[in-house]
Scaffold this active site. Structure first.
Site, mmCIF file in Angstrom:
data_model
loop_
_atom_site.group_PDB
_atom_site.id
_atom_site.type_symbol
_atom_site.label_atom_id
_atom_site.label_comp_id
_atom_site.label_asym_id
_atom_site.label_seq_id
_atom_site.Cartn_x
_atom_site.Cartn_y
_atom_site.Cartn_z
ATOM 1 N N LYS A 216 66.477 66.567 -24.163
ATOM 2 C CA LYS A 216 65.782 66.992 -25.376
ATOM 3 C C LYS A 216 65.034 65.779 -25.936
ATOM 4 O O LYS A 216 65.091 65.457 -27.135
ATOM 5 C CB LYS A 216 66.790 67.549 -26.389
ATOM 6 C CG LYS A 216 66.159 68.329 -27.549
ATOM 7 C CD LYS A 216 65.478 69.599 -27.127
ATOM 8 C CE LYS A 216 64.967 70.369 -28.341
ATOM 9 N NZ LYS A 216 64.159 71.548 -27.955
ATOM 10 N N ASP B 284 78.967 76.496 -18.695
ATOM 11 C CA ASP B 284 79.589 77.777 -19.058
ATOM 12 C C ASP B 284 78.610 78.932 -18.849
ATOM 13 O O ASP B 284 78.997 80.009 -18.374
ATOM 14 C CB ASP B 284 80.052 77.751 -20.518
ATOM 15 C CG ASP B 284 81.420 77.105 -20.685
ATOM 16 O OD1 ASP B 284 81.884 76.459 -19.729
ATOM 17 O OD2 ASP B 284 82.022 77.246 -21.767
ATOM 18 N N ASP C 223 78.081 70.577 -20.657
ATOM 19 C CA ASP C 223 79.225 71.425 -20.993
ATOM 20 C C ASP C 223 78.764 72.845 -21.311
ATOM 21 O O ASP C 223 79.303 73.838 -20.805
ATOM 22 C CB ASP C 223 79.956 70.817 -22.182
ATOM 23 C CG ASP C 223 81.355 71.373 -22.376
ATOM 24 O OD1 ASP C 223 81.825 72.120 -21.496
ATOM 25 O OD2 ASP C 223 81.978 71.062 -23.399
ATOM 26 N N ASP D 42 66.691 73.804 -24.006
ATOM 27 C CA ASP D 42 66.514 75.183 -24.450
ATOM 28 C C ASP D 42 65.763 75.992 -23.392
ATOM 29 O O ASP D 42 66.103 77.157 -23.121
ATOM 30 C CB ASP D 42 65.815 75.255 -25.803
ATOM 31 C CG ASP D 42 64.669 74.262 -25.944
ATOM 32 O OD1 ASP D 42 64.532 73.369 -25.092
ATOM 33 O OD2 ASP D 42 63.911 74.376 -26.920
ATOM 34 N N TYR E 110 80.668 63.599 -28.038
ATOM 35 C CA TYR E 110 82.093 63.905 -27.941
ATOM 36 C C TYR E 110 82.877 62.808 -28.648
ATOM 37 O O TYR E 110 83.068 61.712 -28.121
ATOM 38 C CB TYR E 110 82.499 64.090 -26.475
ATOM 39 C CG TYR E 110 82.127 65.481 -26.012
ATOM 40 C CD1 TYR E 110 83.076 66.476 -25.912
ATOM 41 C CD2 TYR E 110 80.796 65.800 -25.755
ATOM 42 C CE1 TYR E 110 82.721 67.762 -25.543
ATOM 43 C CE2 TYR E 110 80.429 67.085 -25.391
ATOM 44 C CZ TYR E 110 81.401 68.056 -25.285
ATOM 45 O OH TYR E 110 81.044 69.330 -24.937
#
Length: 353
Positions: A187, A248, A244, A220, A133
């Site tokens: 990851k 969602d 984030d 993933d 970010y």
């Protein structure tokens, strides 16, 4: 002494849903005997027009002085460049108030349709001040840059202190809510240094919570498992961008972003904020769903030590969601913003009788 809360309506549907949240919060505080003072300041386009910036310094100062903040959605993608006053109020407040944790619960409701029909009850604990970010991961300068034309680079910052703070938040939340599993999203098979550092610190923190099972899940794989078997997840701990995105997904699986409450908090400050955007296309039409910001206000009150107020708000919200006649169309209902808010208020005020 009265509790002082700062309300920042924002853009688009922000003023409508923040007004709803103020009414519900005021009613719940009255029923529970909690004195509250609700102050309001302009941010977003209203502040830009009046003061030349989307978040004036006076608003930041007021946020620091308040016991908590209710932040409405903002249309930051439509703002002018930062040099012309177009700051993202959300990012500014997260940095200025040291809000390292973003807590995003996703809970399905029996009467609200969901994409898969599976029950969802998880909490995403998202790191809030680092990661990919660009507006909050550098002391000075941007985290994105173009060294030569046609090449854009983005820097990802992961620190030991930031990882420890969010890991402690996640495991303490799990213990407090009597949840038994924490899934750590990463990851590290690709980003071996940054996610490797994150995982090392999380493992150290986890060792202090032997009664909580820990599972490390590639991001993933987590996305697929959210859809296939959401009951597998209770508390989900993630770095900024992964948290984030997955929050969602979890919100959609639980009934939609209109239900998606969230709380940003640090050591000294807390900001309630709906997960969804400002939806300017439906602003002023009595179509906005106020559930997310109202649920966020309940989280804020819980965080501030007023569990009775939080419970009253949650009970009123659950009551409205149970009937299609008192929930908004995005949730399969027929009510407008005002009607849904009235249903919540009626239930809360009935607790006093």
């Amino acid at each position: 002494m009265s509790l002082r809360l700062l309300c920042l309506p924002g853009d688009g549907i922000g003023p409508e849903i923040v007004t709803a949240a103020r009414a519900v919060l005021g009613a719940a505080c009255a029923v529970e005997g909690v004195a509250v003072r609700l102050e309001e300041r302009a941010i977003g386009f209203a502040a830009l027009e009046a003061e030349g910036t989307t978040i004036p310094e006076a608003v930041i100062a007021a946020a620091r002085e308040a016991d908590g903040v209710i932040l409405g959605p903002v249309s930051h993608n439509a703002y002018p460049p930062v040099a012309e006053g177009g700051l993202n109020p959300s990012g500014v407040l997260r940095r200025a108030l040291g809000l390292h944790a973003n807590i995003r619960p996703a809970r399905s409701h029996p009467a609200v349709p969901t994409p898969t029909g599976a029950a969802v009850d998880m909490v995403i604990v998202r790191e809030n001040l680092e990661g990919f970010y660009a507006d909050r991961n550098m002391a000075e300068g941007g985290g994105e840059f173009c060294p030569v034309p046609g090449v854009a680079l983005s820097m990802r910052k992961i620190t030991e202190s930031g990882s420890r703070a969010i890991a402690e938040t996640a495991f303490q939340l799990a213990a407090r809510q009597e949840r038994t599993r924490v899934a750590v999203i990463h990851k590290a098979n690709v980003m071996r240094m940054s996610d490797g550092l994150f995982l090392r610190v999380v493992r150290e923190v986890a060792s202090g919570f032997p009664d909580i099972a820990v599972e490390e899940v590639l991001v993933d794989a987590a996305a697929a498992l959210f859809v296939r078997d959401p009951a597998r997840f209770e508390v989900v701990l993630a770095t900024n961008m992964f948290g984030d995105i997955l929050s969602d997904l979890a919100s959609e699986l639980s009934g939609g972003l209109g239900l998606a409450a969230s709380l940003n908090h640090g050591a000294a400050h807390a900001v309630a904020q709906a997960q969804h955007g400002s939806a300017p296309d439906i602003a002023g039409q009595d179509r906005a769903n106020p559930a997310s910001i109202i649920g966020s206000a309940a989280m804020l009150m819980e965080h501030l030590g007023h569990a009775g107020v939080a419970a009253a708000i949650t009970a009123g919200l659950d009551h409205a969601l149970a009937d299609a006649a008192t929930r908004t169309p995005d949730l399969g209902g027929t009510a407008g913003t005002a009607a849904m808010t009235r249903a919540i208020l009626t239930h809360i005020e009935g607790r006093k009788a």
